[in-house]
Every structure is written in structure tokens, then in C-alpha cells.
Design a protein around this motif. Structure first.
Motif, PDB file in Angstrom:
ATOM      1  N   UNK A   1       0.842  -1.188   0.000  1.00  0.00           N
ATOM      2  CA  UNK A   1       0.000   0.000   0.000  1.00  0.00           C
ATOM      3  C   UNK A   1       0.886   1.250   0.000  1.00  0.00           C
ATOM      4  N   UNK A   2       0.373   2.273  -0.672  1.00  0.00           N
ATOM      5  CA  UNK A   2       1.022   3.595  -0.644  1.00  0.00           C
ATOM      6  C   UNK A   2       0.024   4.605  -1.161  1.00  0.00           C
ATOM      7  N   UNK A   3       0.321   5.882  -0.887  1.00  0.00           N
ATOM      8  CA  UNK A   3      -0.532   6.919  -1.452  1.00  0.00           C
ATOM      9  C   UNK A   3      -0.244   7.056  -2.928  1.00  0.00           C
ATOM     10  N   UNK A   4      -1.290   7.404  -3.675  1.00  0.00           N
ATOM     11  CA  UNK A   4      -1.119   7.622  -5.107  1.00  0.00           C
ATOM     12  C   UNK A   4      -0.122   8.758  -5.330  1.00  0.00           C
TER      13      UNK A   4
ATOM     14  N   UNK B   1      -4.359   4.575   7.775  1.00  0.00           N
ATOM     15  CA  UNK B   1      -4.407   5.966   7.314  1.00  0.00           C
ATOM     16  C   UNK B   1      -4.319   6.842   8.561  1.00  0.00           C
ATOM     17  N   UNK B   2      -3.322   7.713   8.598  1.00  0.00           N
ATOM     18  CA  UNK B   2      -3.063   8.532   9.770  1.00  0.00           C
ATOM     19  C   UNK B   2      -3.140  10.012   9.394  1.00  0.00           C
ATOM     20  N   UNK B   3      -3.589  10.787  10.354  1.00  0.00           N
ATOM     21  CA  UNK B   3      -3.639  12.247  10.131  1.00  0.00           C
ATOM     22  C   UNK B   3      -2.249  12.846  10.351  1.00  0.00           C
ATOM     23  N   UNK B   4      -1.988  13.896   9.605  1.00  0.00           N
ATOM     24  CA  UNK B   4      -0.678  14.563   9.704  1.00  0.00           C
ATOM     25  C   UNK B   4      -0.755  15.883  10.466  1.00  0.00           C
TER      26      UNK B   4
ATOM     27  N   UNK C   1      -6.550   9.262  -2.586  1.00  0.00           N
ATOM     28  CA  UNK C   1      -6.295   8.129  -3.489  1.00  0.00           C
ATOM     29  C   UNK C   1      -5.228   7.213  -2.898  1.00  0.00           C
ATOM     30  N   UNK C   2      -5.526   5.883  -2.900  1.00  0.00           N
ATOM     31  CA  UNK C   2      -4.635   4.878  -2.333  1.00  0.00           C
ATOM     32  C   UNK C   2      -4.192   3.941  -3.448  1.00  0.00           C
ATOM     33  N   UNK C   3      -2.890   3.729  -3.550  1.00  0.00           N
ATOM     34  CA  UNK C   3      -2.283   2.870  -4.571  1.00  0.00           C
ATOM     35  C   UNK C   3      -1.937   1.530  -3.921  1.00  0.00           C
ATOM     36  N   UNK C   4      -2.346   0.389  -4.595  1.00  0.00           N
ATOM     37  CA  UNK C   4      -2.095  -0.949  -4.071  1.00  0.00           C
ATOM     38  C   UNK C   4      -1.558  -1.821  -5.197  1.00  0.00           C
ATOM     39  N   UNK C   5      -0.595  -2.683  -4.889  1.00  0.00           N
ATOM     40  CA  UNK C   5       0.003  -3.585  -5.874  1.00  0.00           C
ATOM     41  C   UNK C   5       0.252  -4.927  -5.217  1.00  0.00           C
ATOM     42  N   UNK C   6       0.372  -5.979  -6.079  1.00  0.00           N
ATOM     43  CA  UNK C   6       0.682  -7.304  -5.557  1.00  0.00           C
ATOM     44  C   UNK C   6       2.153  -7.610  -5.808  1.00  0.00           C
ATOM     45  N   UNK C   7       2.589  -8.769  -5.371  1.00  0.00           N
ATOM     46  CA  UNK C   7       3.999  -9.099  -5.445  1.00  0.00           C
ATOM     47  C   UNK C   7       4.340 -10.100  -6.523  1.00  0.00           C
TER      48      UNK C   7
ATOM     49  N   UNK D   1      -5.898   1.576  -8.058  1.00  0.00           N
ATOM     50  CA  UNK D   1      -6.006   2.775  -7.231  1.00  0.00           C
ATOM     51  C   UNK D   1      -7.448   2.923  -6.775  1.00  0.00           C
ATOM     52  N   UNK D   2      -7.641   3.119  -5.492  1.00  0.00           N
ATOM     53  CA  UNK D   2      -8.962   3.345  -4.932  1.00  0.00           C
ATOM     54  C   UNK D   2      -8.938   4.643  -4.135  1.00  0.00           C
ATOM     55  N   UNK D   3     -10.082   5.223  -3.998  1.00  0.00           N
ATOM     56  CA  UNK D   3     -10.198   6.510  -3.311  1.00  0.00           C
ATOM     57  C   UNK D   3     -10.930   6.326  -1.997  1.00  0.00           C
TER      58      UNK D   3
END
Length: 668
Positions: free
Chosen positions: A394-397, A418-421, A436-442, A450-452
Motif C-alpha cells: 500500500x502507498x498513497x497515489x 491511514x493517519x492524520x498529519x 487516493x490509495x495505490x495498491x500492488x501485488x507481489x 487505485x482506490x479513493x
């Protein structure tokens, strides 16, 4: 005793006299149990006892020789003899064979007086049967048996029957068969029938004419029971030869394997060769084989097989996530004989390819309190099956990498936080954030998605539970009371009732008025100029306009085509001056024509009829006259009172103002 005859008195004491009756030979010997039945084994030795007879004589055996009986044989020699004193019958001839003669009749005589002359005699009959012993070996009735069997005969099928005949009977004739030699001892088997007499040859293994068309069997038949008296001779048996011919049969094609298993990746292109199946005609003719797929095993037609080569190919794209296994049935058929068909199963396993990106498990929505931090675990699912198990990153877009409000932390266990800054959130500043959240497999090739996530700013209680978030456009205010909602619904209901009442009144006012009680009675007054073929030449008014007058409003401003001839015929009577300009008869004349023209132009005016004339009926009309105004002869059920009432008035009015002459045909 002696008595006086006159006085009846005893003259002397009583005297006793003894009278002894002397026996004489007046009774012959008798056999009370005769005739007799007896049996003796065949091949019995001389002197073997068969049966003992006893004759009785009623004379006194203590007086002379009247009761002394002597036995002799009258019939049955030289096979049997009888002892003169005891009456025992014995075998007197050796090696009597049952198979030669089985039954014997022996007559025995018993004579008293010791057999002397003058003695009396009696006779009896003894039926003697020779019982069987196993003294005969079995013998096959043929030294060579010829049999045939089709190659399609299943295992257990009967090929033929053989018999080793034995002159003995009963258990001495029971047989046991076995194959002791020959090239078919592994292909055929033999057993004994329930009577234990016949040998039945059956198929032990599948036959193949093309491999071996004939077999030879050496069969032995032996007695199962051996008589002790003949044990020294050894077992009784015999041997024969059986020749079995295998008949050729048109067999269906034969696949090289009983079943096929294939693994195919799901990203295989259309037309990829899956497997080449091979089937051949096992017969000597070696007919050509054609291949096909049973449609019921592949209804979606994912595969195709080449009819001559047997090459199985893909016809559609495969997707392991939809269908992981395809069980196909392939048919092979002889071209020269379509009835010979063989099927084989082909199991196709669709192998997984990393062709699906990981997707978040559900709709992402979180909230952050105005005075607190908030976070939410994010999970994903991938329909693919990686060898090492699923692992997501997982990572941010990229467009949200420097987001000042939120950040993402990958927990390395397929979840993320998901944490507040920052602190100090307020609904007045901003109530909604999209992250937007970016997800990938291995796996390779790597799949991404990408999902929002939607994050709301809410008012929370001391424990961090959301109490009030900013209202959406579709939501009702949180402060709206139940009484206000009821009042709004009541107002809407009142408005609906008022609208329905207004529509009902409007429809009631637009309803045309008809003088007749039957509102739906309308009539077409049709003009017949030259009918020709009958009613096919008539132009009638559209019946839909009669039943639904409102539809006629769409045609306002358009002249009714069925009235054009009448308008043209009447236009010559309309004066050039203004209709209402003159006086006298011309004013009335113009007024009538104007009203007539106005009625013709108005499709909603009752009674919605078309006024036409006819001059000549024409030929070819089956109904002779099609006029609907023949009130005297018409047998119709409709009522035309309004025509009868207004027709003469209109005619008189038209004649008065010169619209038509009296000698012209009437308008109706």
C-alpha cells in the motif's frame, strides 16, 4: 358221565378222556414279504450276499418233516444262487457289469418235508438291481472341437460346451474340467455346469482379431469321485483339443489413451494448440477417423477440434477466475460407418496467471474528529493464486504523495493504516477529503489498482465516536423534528388531492354533449359516386376519432379529406360578399353555409359524421345498395332517430335557400 335215562341220575362218577389230533402235511411254505427287491454293487465277487429269504410253514415242526423247509432257485442262474437251508441269495457270477445289464429277476422255491417227494412248496420273486460303481473312465465324444467367438464378446461370454461322456451314473459320472495347455489358456477359462457333466468355455480376457485370430486349448476332463475298489487304477480322465476362432467385428475407433489431462495458462491466445488427440480404427480396414466435441460438455464453445487431425485448440479466451476446469468429451467416429463412435474425456486445468489487480475489499470511508486523530485499516483481495501466497503493498497515489492532511503506513500484513498529519480539524473549514490509495501485488507481472478513500470531518464525543458530520445534499438536516416531517408530508398529500380534483373537473367540462342517450352512437353518411368493386371504394371517417374526441384536437386546422368533395360542391353557392353583409334570404343562405362549413372543419363537433352523396351505386356490389338510410328495409340494430328528425328539416332548409334542387339526389 353216564346217567339214568329215566331218572337222569348219575350211574357212575365222571370220567375224562384226552383226544389228541395228529398233524399231517396239509400247509405249504409261504413267503409273507414277497415279492422282494434287492441291490448289489456291480463287479461284486462270487459269494457276495444279496438278500436272505425266510418262508413259513403252518404245519407242526415237532411232528415229522412237515415244517422242514428247503430252498432252491428256479430262475436267475447262473448269476445268483440260494442257500438251501438259510435262504440266503448270493452272487454266483463274477464281474457282472451294470452298464451291460442292470436288473435281474430271481425266482426262489421253498419246499417242506425236507425236499422229499410228496412235500408241499411255495415260490417268490426277488428283483435284484446292480448298483453303479465308478468302473468306467470318461471319454470325450470328439477328439477335436471347433468353436468361434466374435472379438467384441465381453469377458465372461460363453464360447462353447464340451462333454466327456461317462458310462457311470450319479456321483461316479461327475466331471471336473481344466485347461492344461495351449496358447489360449490365459485368454479363456473353463468351468462345469450345474449338473457337473458339461464343461463350459468362457472368455477370460478381451479378444482382438487383429492381434490373434485363433487359439488352441488342451482340455482335460476327470471324475471327481473315485471308488475305493478301483483306487489302484488311478484317476479316470480324458483329454481333448479345442480350437477357438476369433471372428472379426467392426469396432469403434480406439484412442491411444483412456483419458487426457492438460494444463493450460489462462492467458493462452485464441487458437492455441491444447492437445493433439489420436484415435485409430482397430479393424484391418483401418477406416478414416473424424473428431468432434460433444456440445453438452462445452456449451460455451471455449474449444475447437480439427476434424481430421484431432488437434484441440482454444476458441475463446480463458479465465481461471471464472472457470478453473474444463471437462471436455471428444468423439471419434469412423467415416465409413457413423454408428461406430468412441468418446474420451479431456480434462483441461486452467493455470493461473497474474492478470488481476488487487482490489480493496469494500467501499472506503472514514472520519476524523474535530479534536482527535483517526485511522482505519485498509484490506485488499486478489482473485489470483500466487504460489507464495498473497502479499499486497500500500502507498498513497503519486498525486497524493505530499498530502498535508493524511499519510499512509503499510503494516506489511496486507493491511494499512491511514493517519492524520495535523490537528485542528473543523467542519466549517472543510468537511470532506478524498485520498487516493495505490495498491500492488507481489507477483509478476505486477498488477496495481487505485482506490479513493472518503474521509469526513465529524463532531465526536469524548470516546471518539462520530456524532454529527456535515450533511450531504441528499440528506435531511439532523435537527429536523418528527413533527416537521409530518407537516411536510401532509402538505404534499393535500397538493396531490387538489391536482387530482382539478384534472377531474377539466375532463368533465371537455366531455362533448350528445342529445341521444347513447353517447357512443355515431354514424358515417358515405358518398357513393361510382362504387365499382363494392365497399372497397368508400372513404369512411376514422373510427378512432369517434371514440376518443380528444385525439381530434391534434388535427385542428387540417381539412377533413373525406369532406373535401362536399365542400367543393357547396362552395359555388357561397356568395362573394360577406356572409353577414346582406339581408333577407341571402343572409340566411350565407349563414347556413358558413355554419355547415364550420361544422365540417371542426372534428370534435357531434355527431362526428361524414356527409357524402352518392349518384350511382355501381356494379359488382354484393349488397346491392349500401346506403345506411334505408329505414324501411334496413335490419340493423342501431337507432337513427336523430337522422329521421333532423334530415327532413335540413332538406327543406337547403331547398328553400337554393343549396340543392328538389329533383336532385338527396345529400344523405
Amino acid at each position: 358221565m353216564a346217567r339214568n335215562r329215566l331218572t337222569n341220575r348219575p350211574l357212575e362218577p365222571e370220567s375224562e378222556f384226552i383226544v389228541k389230533i395228529q398233524d399231517i402235511n396239509d400247509n405249504e411254505p409261504r413267503f409273507p414279504d414277497g415279492p422282494y427287491h434287492a441291490s448289489v454293487p456291480e463287479m461284486s465277487k462270487v459269494g457276495t450276499s444279496v438278500i436272505q429269504l425266510t418262508a413259513t410253514d403252518a404245519d407242526d415242526p415237532t411232528y415229522g418233516n412237515s415244517a422242514r423247509v428247503v430252498y432252491s432257485i428256479l430262475e436267475g442262474q447262473p448269476y445268483f444262487s440260494v442257500d438251501a437251508k438259510s435262504g440266503m441269495i448270493r452272487v454266483s457270477l463274477a464281474d457282472m457289469d451294470r452298464e451291460t445289464r442292470e436288473n435281474y429277476t430271481v425266482v426262489i422255491m421253498a419246499k417242506d418235508m425236507g425236499g422229499q417227494l410228496g412235500g408241499l412248496s411255495g415260490t417268490t420273486t426277488v428283483n435284484i438291481t446292480l448298483s453303479d460303481v465308478n468302473d468306467n473312465p470318461p471319454i470325450f465324444d470328439q477328439r477335436l472341437y471347433q468353436m468361434s467367438v466374435p472379438e467384441s464378446a465381453p469377458v465372461g461370454s460363453v464360447v462353447g460346451r464340451i462333454w466327456a461322456k461317462d458310462r457311470d451314473i450319479g456321483v461316479n459320472a461327475e466331471m471336473k474340467y481344466c485347461i492344461i495347455d495351449g496358447d489360449g489358456r490365459d485368454i479363456f477359462d473353463i468351468s462345469t455346469d450345474p449338473t457337473n457333466l458339461f464343461g463350459i468355455i468362457v472368455v477370460k480376457k478381451p479378444l482382438n482379431f487383429e492381434k490373434k485370430p485363433s487359439y488352441t486349448l488342451k482340455v482335460e476332463g476327470a471324475n471327481t469321485h473315485l471308488d475305493p475298489a478301483f483306487r489302484q487304477r488311478g484317476p479316470f480322465k480324458d483329454v481333448t483339443i479345442v480350437h477357438v476362432s476369433v471372428e472379426d467385428v467392426d469396432e469403434p475407433p480406439l484412442f491411444d489413451l483412456s483419458a487426457y489431462y492438460v494444463e493450460l495458462p489462462e492467458d493462452a491466445e485464441i487458437g492455441t494448440l491444447v492437445k493433439t488427440l489420436s484415435a485409430r480404427d482397430p479393424d484391418a480396414a483401418n477406416n478414416t477417423v473424424r473428431y468432434s466435441i460433444e456440445r453438452s460438455s462445452d456449451p460455451e464453445k471455449y474449444f475447437y477440434i480439427e476434424i481430421t487431425s484431432g488437434s484441440l485448440m482454444t476458441l475463446r479466451s480463458l479465465d481461471r477466475e471464472e472457470i478453473g476446469w474444463h471437462n471436455i468429451t471428444v468423439l471419434a467416429m469412423e467415416m465409413n460407418n457413423p454408428t461406430q463412435i468412441t468418446s474420451v474425456s479431456v480434462a483441461v486445468k486452467v493455470m493461473d496467471v497474474n492478470d488481476n489487480p488487487p482490489l480493496l475489499t469494500d467501499f472506503l470511508e472514514a472520519y476524523v474528529c474535530e479534536k482527535a486523530k483517526a485511522g482505519q485499516a485498509v484490506t485488499a483481495v486478489d482473485p489470483d493464486e500466487p504460489l507464495g501466497g498473497q502479499h499486497f503493498y500500500y502507498s498513497l497515489a503519486p498525486e497524493a504523495a505530499n498530502n498535508p492532511n493524511f499519510t499512509l503506513r503499510d503494516n506489511q500484513d496486507n493491511t494499512a493504516w491511514i493517519l492524520t498529519r495535523r490537528d485542528g480539524w473543523s467542519q466549517q473549514d472543510q468537511t470532506l477529503f478524498h485520498l487516493p490509495i495505490f495498491i500492488s501485488d507481489g507477483e509478476q507481472p505486477v498488477q496495481t489498482s487505485t482506490s479513493t478513500m472518503t474521509i469526513r470531518v465529524c463532531s465526536c464525543d469524548q470516546e471518539g465516536n462520530a456524532m454529527l458530520c456535515h450533511p450531504e445534499a441528499y440528506s435531511l438536516p439532523a435537527s429536523l423534528s418528527r413533527g416537521a416531517l409530518i407537516a411536510i408530508l401532509a402538505c404534499i398529500l393535500v397538493l396531490l388531492v387538489m391536482i387530482l380534483l382539478m384534472l377531474s373537473l377539466r375532463n368533465h367540462r371537455k366531455k362533448p354533449y350528445l342529445c341521444d342517450e347513447e353517447e357512443n352512437v355515431h354514424e358515417n353518411i358515405v358518398r357513393y359516386d361510382d362504387e365499382g368493386g363494392g365497399e372497397e371504394d368508400t372513404e369512411a371517417f376514422d373510427i378512432a376519432a369517434m371514440w376518443n374526441p380528444r385525439e381530434a384536437h391534434h388535427h385542428l386546422g387540417k381539412m377533413r379529406q373525406d369532406m373535401l368533395p362536399e365542400i367543393e360542391s357547396l362552395s359555388r353557392y357561397v356568395p362573394q360578399a360577406s356572409v353577414m353583409g346582406g339581408g333577407g334570404d341571402s343572409n340566411v343562405h350565407g349563414y347556413v353555409l358558413a355554419k355547415l362549413l364550420e361544422a365540417d372543419m371542426d372534428p370534435c363537433a357531434p355527431p362526428y359524421d361524414s356527409l357524402q352523396t352518392y349518384a350511382y351505386e355501381g356494379e359488382g356490389s354484393v349488397a346491392e345498395s349500401l346506403s345506411s338510410l334505408q329505414s324501411g328495409t334496413s335490419n340493423t340494430d342501431h337507432e337513427y332517430d336523430y337522422l329521421n328528425e333532423w334530415g327532413p328539416r335540413f332538406k327543406k332548409l337547403a331547398e328553400m335557400y337554393g343549396v340543392l334542387e328538389t329533383n336532385n339526389p338527396p345529400l344523405w
